[in-house]
Design a protein around this motif. Structure first.
Motif, mmCIF file in Angstrom:
data_model
loop_
_atom_site.group_PDB
_atom_site.id
_atom_site.type_symbol
_atom_site.label_atom_id
_atom_site.label_comp_id
_atom_site.label_asym_id
_atom_site.label_seq_id
_atom_site.Cartn_x
_atom_site.Cartn_y
_atom_site.Cartn_z
ATOM 1 N N UNK A 35 59.765 63.333 41.109
ATOM 2 C CA UNK A 35 59.498 63.059 42.341
ATOM 3 C C UNK A 35 60.285 61.588 43.127
ATOM 4 N N UNK A 36 60.721 61.849 44.303
ATOM 5 C CA UNK A 36 61.420 61.060 44.764
ATOM 6 C C UNK A 36 61.529 60.339 45.908
ATOM 7 N N UNK A 37 62.114 59.512 46.283
ATOM 8 C CA UNK A 37 62.221 58.649 47.542
ATOM 9 C C UNK A 37 62.637 58.600 48.653
ATOM 10 N N UNK A 38 62.235 59.144 49.202
ATOM 11 C CA UNK A 38 63.502 59.461 50.567
ATOM 12 C C UNK A 38 63.885 58.279 51.382
ATOM 13 N N UNK A 39 65.705 57.858 51.965
ATOM 14 C CA UNK A 39 65.896 56.671 52.341
ATOM 15 C C UNK A 39 66.604 57.341 53.652
ATOM 16 N N UNK A 40 65.642 56.942 54.335
ATOM 17 C CA UNK A 40 66.249 57.418 56.302
ATOM 18 C C UNK A 40 66.763 56.887 57.194
ATOM 19 N N UNK A 41 67.556 57.238 57.798
ATOM 20 C CA UNK A 41 68.333 56.306 58.625
ATOM 21 C C UNK A 41 68.497 57.415 59.832
ATOM 22 N N UNK A 42 67.856 56.434 60.649
ATOM 23 C CA UNK A 42 68.176 56.840 62.083
ATOM 24 C C UNK A 42 69.273 56.195 63.286
ATOM 25 N N UNK A 43 70.186 57.000 63.533
ATOM 26 C CA UNK A 43 71.716 55.459 64.295
ATOM 27 C C UNK A 43 71.501 55.836 65.850
ATOM 28 N N UNK B 77 60.428 56.913 52.340
ATOM 29 C CA UNK B 77 58.857 57.349 51.950
ATOM 30 C C UNK B 77 59.292 58.088 50.919
ATOM 31 N N UNK B 78 57.989 58.429 49.885
ATOM 32 C CA UNK B 78 57.802 59.240 48.672
ATOM 33 C C UNK B 78 57.510 60.814 48.897
ATOM 34 N N UNK B 79 58.209 61.899 47.844
ATOM 35 C CA UNK B 79 58.223 63.171 47.635
ATOM 36 C C UNK B 79 57.571 63.225 46.364
ATOM 37 N N UNK B 80 56.698 63.959 46.418
ATOM 38 C CA UNK B 80 56.645 65.008 44.664
ATOM 39 C C UNK B 80 57.361 65.694 44.689
ATOM 40 N N UNK B 81 57.784 66.080 43.267
ATOM 41 C CA UNK B 81 58.594 67.106 42.680
ATOM 42 C C UNK B 81 58.438 68.220 42.492
ATOM 43 N N UNK B 82 59.546 68.795 43.194
ATOM 44 C CA UNK B 82 58.947 70.327 42.449
ATOM 45 C C UNK B 82 60.124 71.035 42.302
ATOM 46 N N UNK B 83 60.018 72.569 41.671
ATOM 47 C CA UNK B 83 60.906 73.176 41.524
ATOM 48 C C UNK B 83 61.691 74.584 41.646
ATOM 49 N N UNK C 67 66.448 59.980 45.813
ATOM 50 C CA UNK C 67 67.011 59.496 44.617
ATOM 51 C C UNK C 67 65.421 59.272 44.307
ATOM 52 N N UNK C 68 66.040 59.546 42.578
ATOM 53 C CA UNK C 68 64.572 59.608 42.194
ATOM 54 C C UNK C 68 63.650 58.445 41.781
ATOM 55 N N UNK C 69 62.383 58.531 42.154
ATOM 56 C CA UNK C 69 61.865 57.084 42.529
ATOM 57 C C UNK C 69 61.837 55.863 41.457
#
Length: 431
Positions: free
Chosen positions: A349-357, A333-339, A304-306
């Motif tokens: 810039x985004x926030x990564x929301x990770x799920x290990x199931x 986690x956070x990740x910088x935006x790109x093209x 999602x957008x930061x």
């Protein structure tokens, strides 16, 4: 009805994916030793896909006819270093794993800017799906790509380099353009990193100071079960921070190594407790010689957008009672935006929301629509290589350059040799 290959299906000669939840249907698995062999196989096959480390949790690499593994391609790593401290480019073959490349770079005093949580994955597979590491200043692994050699469906080898108009659309390609036989990665001078784990961070403090927490070090990972924050991994560059603090936004420093998964041995983790090490020894969570994470698991991830971080976290906390019974751990986690056109961080810039199931695919898939509905107001983009149910129609609204990508696919694969069920239901590449 979404078609997919499940663990109950008969496997072809390629067997199953890393998680064991998918059986590859391909009638043939090829292991060419030269680019010329790759070209011949591709040109002569009605349907063909490249197979990497099999660390995808869906059927992105599945096809009924021919799979190509590039792990037998012959050739060496080529380092194009201009001299001094100027960045250079490492050219590696399509089947190369990060774990094989990293020591070679380190031996020459070079580093990549970012790494995923495990070095077991192939460079091409990770960059083709927009896989990432962490850090508000750090782009995904895909942003290191300086060039691609791609065998398109007529067997011709196409070379894309920095400055080519097609390269930003071709880096995160989902296997839709062809078979990447060689890839160039930008590198930089080496650096050292320490990893400190902190316990006891509260939700109130995290959300009140989210930007400060995320930007407090080179890489920050927040682990949670969505009832509480369980751990925070803070990876700092030694040249930017001489000594890690004992307290981190009210959380206390761990005094012994800690696994993000409860009741799991720490032997497979990279070293903690602030002991400095080279970049490739600390940025991943897991060591190459061990099974990463727990092994028997499934994964999903949404970006999602930061600016939407607090809203998204709140929406998921409201689902904690439904998520927790199927969850091994989640990571923020956070990740910088790109093209890059199909990068989950395209344009922001985004926030990564990770799920290990837990490895229960029917129950996980039944839950995913509720998670996606909760994150829809935030414009959530799913990780291309993990489990999700987001439709092609919705994905088209999330990626402004998807129409351009479809046109790129038609130019590289006019006969649909790389088309498969996954592409049809996600990006509708041949529509």
């Amino acid at each position: 009805m979404q078609e997919r290959v499940t663990a109950g299906a008969a496997a072809g000669p390629a067997g199953r994916n890393w998680a064991g939840n998918l059986a590859y249907r391909a009638a043939r698995l090829h292991r060419p030793t030269s680019v010329a062999e790759v070209q011949e196989i591709v040109a002569g096959s009605p349907r063909v896909k490249a197979l990497g480390s099999r660390h995808c949790f869906n059927d992105i690499a599945d096809t009924p006819a021919d799979l190509i593994s590039l792990d037998a391609l012959e050739g060496d790593v080529e380092l194009d270093a201009p001299g001094g401290a100027a960045p250079g480019v490492a050219w590696v073959l399509g089947g190369t794993r990060y774990g094989d490349l990293l020591p070679e770079l380190a031996r020459h005093g070079w580093a990549l800017h970012n790494l995923a949580s495990l070095p077991h994955i192939t460079v091409v597979g990770a960059t083709a799906t927009g896989t990432h590491g962490s850090g508000g200043r750090n782009g995904s692994l895909s942003t290191s790509v300086a060039g691609l050699d791609v065998v398109r469906s007529d067997g011709e080898l196409v070379r894309l380099r920095a400055g080519d108009a097609d390269l930003p659309g071709a880096v995160v390609h989902l296997g839709a353009l062809g078979v990447v036989t060689r890839i160039g990665l930008r590198f930089q001078p080496t650096f050292s990193v320490r990893n400190n784990v902190y316990l006891g961070l509260t939700w109130d403090r995290l959300l009140a100071d989210f930007d400060e927490v995320a930007d407090a070090a080179y890489s920050v990972s927040v682990f949670t079960n969505w009832h509480e924050v369980t751990q925070v991994w803070v990876k700092s560059r030694v040249d930017e921070l001489e000594v890690a603090p004992e307290e981190f936004f009210g959380a206390r420093s761990a005094t012994e190594p800690s696994h993000m998964l409860p009741d799991t041995p720490v032997e497979n983790l990279t070293e903690q407790l602030g002991v400095p090490g080279e970049w490739h020894e600390r940025l991943p969570h897991f060591q190459l010689g061990f099974t990463p994470s727990r092994g028997e698991e499934l994964q999903s991830e949404y970006f999602v957008p930061r600016a939407q971080a607090r809203t998204a976290v709140g929406a998921l906390r409201a689902l904690a009672g439904r998520i927790a019974p199927l969850l091994l751990v989640s990571e923020i986690r956070t990740v910088a935006g790109d093209d890059l056109w199909l990068s989950p961080a395209y344009g922001t810039d985004v926030v990564a929301l990770h799920f290990t199931w837990v490895p229960d695919e029917p129950r996980v898939r039944a839950l995913l629509p509720a998670i996606e509905e909760a994150l829809r107001p935030c414009g959530a983009r799913p990780h291309w290589g993990k489990l999700f149910t987001t439709s092609a129609g919705e994905l088209a609204g999330l990626y402004p350059r998807l129409g351009d990508f479809r046109e790129l696919v038609r130019r590289f694969d006019p006969r649909g040799a790389f088309r498969n069920d996954y592409l049809d239901r996600t990006v509708a590449a041949h529509v």
